[in-house]
Enzyme design. Structure first.
Site, PDB file in Angstrom:
ATOM      1  N   GLY A 124      45.385  44.099  38.364  1.00 31.39           N
ATOM      2  CA  GLY A 124      45.368  44.860  39.434  1.00 31.39           C
ATOM      3  C   GLY A 124      46.917  45.192  39.654  1.00 31.39           C
ATOM      4  O   GLY A 124      47.692  44.537  39.086  1.00 31.39           O
ATOM      5  N   ASP A 125      47.132  46.346  40.418  1.00 30.34           N
ATOM      6  CA  ASP A 125      48.354  46.478  40.971  1.00 30.34           C
ATOM      7  C   ASP A 125      48.402  47.006  42.277  1.00 30.34           C
ATOM      8  O   ASP A 125      47.399  47.923  42.758  1.00 30.34           O
ATOM      9  CB  ASP A 125      48.961  47.666  40.002  1.00 30.34           C
ATOM     10  CG  ASP A 125      50.333  47.709  40.118  1.00 30.34           C
ATOM     11  OD1 ASP A 125      51.275  47.034  39.789  1.00 30.34           O
ATOM     12  OD2 ASP A 125      51.034  48.755  40.976  1.00 30.34           O
ATOM     13  N   THR A 126      49.190  46.693  43.216  1.00 31.79           N
ATOM     14  CA  THR A 126      49.230  47.150  44.385  1.00 31.79           C
ATOM     15  C   THR A 126      50.448  47.940  44.948  1.00 31.79           C
ATOM     16  O   THR A 126      51.603  47.459  44.505  1.00 31.79           O
ATOM     17  CB  THR A 126      49.215  45.936  45.622  1.00 31.79           C
ATOM     18  OG1 THR A 126      48.104  45.068  45.309  1.00 31.79           O
ATOM     19  CG2 THR A 126      48.994  46.401  46.997  1.00 31.79           C
ATOM     20  N   LYS A 139      48.333  47.073  32.257  1.00 35.38           N
ATOM     21  CA  LYS A 139      48.399  45.448  32.310  1.00 35.38           C
ATOM     22  C   LYS A 139      47.108  44.824  31.580  1.00 35.38           C
ATOM     23  O   LYS A 139      47.096  44.137  30.967  1.00 35.38           O
ATOM     24  CB  LYS A 139      48.328  45.069  33.858  1.00 35.38           C
ATOM     25  CG  LYS A 139      49.701  45.340  34.471  1.00 35.38           C
ATOM     26  CD  LYS A 139      49.880  44.865  36.005  1.00 35.38           C
ATOM     27  CE  LYS A 139      51.008  45.304  36.626  1.00 35.38           C
ATOM     28  NZ  LYS A 139      50.894  44.663  38.309  1.00 35.38           N
TER      29      LYS A 139
END
Length: 199
Positions: free
Chosen positions: A77-79, A63
């Site tokens: 960010g990634d969760t 990203k």
């Protein structure tokens, strides 16, 4: 004394590679507001046999790379919600949300929140926070009440900790902000390490 770079310079410009209102609000808790929002359009399909941690790290990295144009710092960010080695999907329909809630009911699971910061020169810094949580054993009535709330829509693992689900969590060890989508300790550390002005 060295002069501060002008506000319009890449060294002072922050681009958030996410359209998530939660990440935007969490960034505000650090006293920051992005100068631009540039949601990264990437393929988020896990690779064959990809485990939760490397998947979360790869998503945040890709990203940041996709949104990088050299005009500022890009924060992405990634969760990922995982149960064992399994990556739980984002719940886009009631059946998926119901399946996720049934899976984590009464069980410990992990939320992996990865952050990537790409500087104007293309250098990349990354951090990952792992939080462990346990939901109470959910009755069918509790699951259906949560389904009716619609808070699960588009949420990894089928729940949002900042809503009604928080009252169903027996314990949490780690970062509350990380479960929401942006671990603030790690994010601040990345920005400071990169030389981005932050209090």
């Amino acid at each position: 004394m060295a002069a501060h770079p002008p506000a319009s310079s890449p060294e002072r410009r922050l681009i958030l590679a996410s359209a998530s209102p939660r990440r935007h609000d969490l960034l505000g808790r650090l006293g920051l507001a992005p100068d631009a929002v540039a949601p990264a359009q990437i393929d988020e399909t896990p690779q064959k046999d990809e485990l939760p941690r490397p998947y979360a790290e790869r998503m945040a990295r890709e990203k940041a790379q996709a949104a990088h144009d050299g005009t500022g710092f890009v924060l992405a960010g990634d969760t990922v919600v995982s149960c064992g080695r399994r990556i739980l999907p984002k719940a886009e329909d009631e059946a998926t949300a119901r399946k996720c809630l049934a899976l984590i009911s009464g069980r410990r699971h992990r939320v992996l929140s990865s952050v990537a910061l790409m500087a104007p020169d293309g250098s990349l810094r990354e951090r990952l926070n792992e939080t462990q949580l346990k939901f109470k054993r959910l009755s069918d009535e509790e699951i259906e009440a949560y389904i009716a709330s619609r808070e699960w829509e588009g949420k990894a693992g089928g729940y949002a900790i900042q809503g009604r689900a928080e009252a169903l969590i027996e314990w949490i060890r780690g970062s509350h902000s990380g479960v929401m989508g942006l671990p603030l300790y790690e994010t601040r550390a990345l920005l400071k390490a990169a030389g981005f002005a932050i209090g």
